[in-house]
Write an enzyme that holds these catalytic residues in place. Structure first.
Site, PDB file in Angstrom:
ATOM      1  NE  ARG A 175      -3.180   0.150   3.175  1.00 25.50           N
ATOM      2  CZ  ARG A 175      -4.424   0.510   2.911  1.00 25.50           C
ATOM      3  NH1 ARG A 175      -5.198  -0.278   2.198  1.00 25.50           N
ATOM      4  NH2 ARG A 175      -4.919   1.644   3.373  1.00 25.50           N
ATOM      5  NE  ARG A 179       5.718   9.112  -4.637  1.00 29.82           N
ATOM      6  CZ  ARG A 179       4.867   9.451  -3.666  1.00 29.82           C
ATOM      7  NH1 ARG A 179       5.254  10.236  -2.686  1.00 29.82           N
ATOM      8  NH2 ARG A 179       3.626   9.011  -3.685  1.00 29.82           N
ATOM      9  NE  ARG A 252      -3.644  -5.555  16.279  1.00 30.25           N
ATOM     10  CZ  ARG A 252      -3.383  -6.014  17.490  1.00 30.25           C
ATOM     11  NH1 ARG A 252      -4.060  -7.014  18.012  1.00 30.25           N
ATOM     12  NH2 ARG A 252      -2.398  -5.467  18.198  1.00 30.25           N
ATOM     13  NE  ARG A 283      -3.197   5.622  12.005  1.00 32.88           N
ATOM     14  CZ  ARG A 283      -3.502   5.095  10.819  1.00 32.88           C
ATOM     15  NH1 ARG A 283      -2.724   5.278   9.769  1.00 32.88           N
ATOM     16  NH2 ARG A 283      -4.613   4.409  10.666  1.00 32.88           N
ATOM     17  CD  GLU A 303      -5.546   5.561  14.419  1.00 32.55           C
ATOM     18  OE1 GLU A 303      -5.064   4.494  13.975  1.00 32.55           O
ATOM     19  OE2 GLU A 303      -6.075   6.420  13.704  1.00 32.55           O
ATOM     20  CE1 TYR A 350      -6.432  -1.304   5.405  1.00 34.06           C
ATOM     21  CE2 TYR A 350      -4.562  -2.775   5.234  1.00 34.06           C
ATOM     22  CZ  TYR A 350      -5.102  -1.583   5.628  1.00 34.06           C
ATOM     23  OH  TYR A 350      -4.291  -0.658   6.244  1.00 34.06           O
ATOM     24  CG  ASP A 352      -7.828   2.322   1.010  1.00 36.19           C
ATOM     25  OD1 ASP A 352      -7.698   2.044   2.210  1.00 36.19           O
ATOM     26  OD2 ASP A 352      -6.878   2.331   0.199  1.00 36.19           O
TER      27      ASP A 352
HETATM   28  N1  UDP Z   1       3.304   0.849   7.812  1.00 34.99           N
HETATM   29  C1  UDP Z   1       4.541   0.853   8.411  1.00 34.99           C
HETATM   30  N2  UDP Z   1       5.030   2.008   8.920  1.00 34.99           N
HETATM   31  C2  UDP Z   1       4.343   3.177   8.863  1.00 34.99           C
HETATM   32  C3  UDP Z   1       3.088   3.183   8.243  1.00 34.99           C
HETATM   33  C4  UDP Z   1       2.594   2.002   7.731  1.00 34.99           C
HETATM   34  O1  UDP Z   1       5.176  -0.188   8.496  1.00 34.99           O
HETATM   35  O2  UDP Z   1       4.852   4.210   9.366  1.00 34.99           O
HETATM   36  C5  UDP Z   1       2.784  -0.421   7.288  1.00 34.99           C
HETATM   37  C6  UDP Z   1       1.956  -1.170   8.326  1.00 34.99           C
HETATM   38  O3  UDP Z   1       2.151  -2.550   8.142  1.00 34.99           O
HETATM   39  C7  UDP Z   1       0.547  -0.785   7.936  1.00 34.99           C
HETATM   40  C8  UDP Z   1       0.648  -0.752   6.426  1.00 34.99           C
HETATM   41  O4  UDP Z   1       1.938  -0.218   6.179  1.00 34.99           O
HETATM   42  O5  UDP Z   1      -0.406  -1.705   8.413  1.00 34.99           O
HETATM   43  C9  UDP Z   1      -0.404   0.068   5.737  1.00 34.99           C
HETATM   44  O6  UDP Z   1      -0.368   1.375   6.237  1.00 34.99           O
HETATM   45  P1  UDP Z   1      -1.523   2.425   5.949  1.00 34.99           P
HETATM   46  O7  UDP Z   1      -1.075   3.752   6.431  1.00 34.99           O
HETATM   47  O8  UDP Z   1      -1.924   2.292   4.525  1.00 34.99           O
HETATM   48  O9  UDP Z   1      -2.676   1.849   6.868  1.00 34.99           O
HETATM   49  P2  UDP Z   1      -4.066   2.425   7.423  1.00 34.99           P
HETATM   50  O10 UDP Z   1      -4.031   3.910   7.275  1.00 34.99           O
HETATM   51  O11 UDP Z   1      -5.138   1.726   6.641  1.00 34.99           O
HETATM   52  O12 UDP Z   1      -4.041   2.001   8.849  1.00 34.99           O
END
Ligand code: UDP
Length: 370
Positions: A175, A179, A252, A283, A303, A350, A352
């Site tokens: 996801r 870059r 989860r 976060r 969270e 999962y 969006d």
């Molecule tokens: N992830 C990570 N570090 C970060 C942010 C995301 O390893 O700082 C990984 C983690 O496994 C997470 C996945 O990337 O579950 C997808 O992150 P995303 O931000 O897309 O998840 P969401 O916002 O749906 O919780």
């Protein structure tokens, strides 16, 4: 005597799937009753106004899509602002830009050119190359190498999912963009933003003119509710619908700790990720920054990931082999039922927001127009 039902559809769940379905049905002259066990519409997009700030009550929701048709669709209900998600990672007190880009590489290694960054990543990832990475750890190490994996991925991922990265599906990490430009935009999509005035404007717009009953438990009132409509659209957990006949699908969960602070700016960004394992939350959100708010005070949310037992809200489906196999059994069973299953919980996916909307639009198009 033929009894006519009051509604064409009983829609269980007032989240995005249910709301888009109801709206599209109404457009075609069909009637719906939308019910939700919660006291509000919008599902997990629901925003609560605190200190005049739209607080994302169930975690950060940032709309993004590459599909102009979906972007135009949501913008017809509410204009979106120019918010661009650029989270920052805090690892043991040092800041790194996300997603993984030239800013991150400079912060990690002091490199100044894409060629230098590429050569470090190649060096650190070469021993992990294989045809088909079998889990998240293998996928991440082969894509970004050791430093990024150990500082920015492993700790966050393992607390987020409550499992070892070696036990998680590889697709989750894909996801995140990687870059070699100085570009902190978390998404690659062409369109991105937050509804001006918050997500309730979107769900409210979708559900305008549609009968809604809130605080209603479908399972407790199944018989009487189903008498009201010709067909049910179910957007809750598919395993619960079938009374966990093949077992419980794992999710989860999350706990949100909201705090009001009497300062105007706590962290200078809407999202800061805490990527080390030792900090229990993943976060901190500062909601006013989603809408460039100038309010006097601020509201932040920590969270905390946790296992979702049946009493807590499910958030993230755990799409590993075991759960996917169980889901497919439910899906097979559902094919023989006269019920439509849609959304993150009913499809155990999962998704969006833009994907949920896309799925509901495709389903209704198929149902009504083909
Ligand atoms: N992830 C990570 N570090 C970060 C942010 C995301 O390893 O700082 C990984 C983690 O496994 C997470 C996945 O990337 O579950 C997808 O992150 P995303 O931000 O897309 O998840 P969401 O916002 O749906 O919780």
């Amino acid at each position: 005597m033929i009894l006519t039902k009051k509604y064409d559809f009983l829609i269980v769940g007032a989240g995005l799937y249910g709301a888009v379905f109801a709206h599209e049905a109404k457009k075609r002259g069909k009637t719906s009753l939308v019910i939700d066990k919660r006291e509000h519409i919008g599902g997990n997009t629901f925003c609560e106004k605190i200190e005049d700030i739209n607080v994302h009550a169930y975690g950060a929701h940032i709309f993004h899509t590459n599909d102009k048709r979906i972007w135009d669709y949501v913008n017809d209900f509410v204009p979106f602002n120019r918010y661009t998600n650029s989270p920052v990672a805090n690892y043991k007190g040092s800041f790194y830009n996300l997603p993984f880009n030239m800013n991150t590489f400079h912060q990690l290694w002091g490199v100044k050119t894409p060629a230098e960054a590429k050569s470090i990543i190649e060096e650190q990832s070469k021993k992990y190359q294989k045809n088909r990475p079998e889990n998240l750890e293998e996928q991440a190490l082969s894509l970004v190498g050791e430093d990024i994996y150990y500082k920015l991925i492993k700790g966050y991922t393992e607390k987020q999912w409550g499992r070892k990265a070696t036990e998680l599906p590889a697709f989750i990490i894909k996801r995140l963009p990687l870059r070699y430009t100085f570009d902190n935009n978390y998404f690659n999509d062409n369109y991105q933003g937050i509804p001006i005035g918050g997500y309730n404007e979107l769900s409210g717009g979708l559900l305008e003119g549609i009968d809604i009953q809130l605080g209603v438990n479908y399972f407790k009132n199944k018989e009487s509710l189903e008498k009201l409509a010709s067909k049910t659209v179910f957007t809750g957990k598919i395993d619960e619908y079938y009374n966990y006949e093949y077992g419980k699908l794992e999710y989860r969960g999350l706990r949100f700790d909201h705090e009001i602070l009497e300062i105007d700016n706590y962290q200078g960004n809407a999202v800061i990720n805490y990527t080390e394992a030792e900090i229990p939350y993943t976060r901190i959100l500062e909601h006013k920054h989603f809408e460039f708010g100038q309010q006097k005070n601020t509201v932040i949310t920590k969270e905390y990931p946790l296992e979702a037992s049946t009493s807590q809200e499910p958030y993230y489906p755990i799409n590993d082999e075991k759960n996917n196999a169980m889901y497919f059994k439910y899906k097979k069973k559902a094919e023989n039922d006269n019920v439509i299953f849609g959304g993150r919980l009913a499809e155990y996916k999962y998704y969006d927001m833009h994907q949920v909307i896309g799925a509901a639009l495709a389903k209704t198009k198929n149902l009504f127009d083909i």
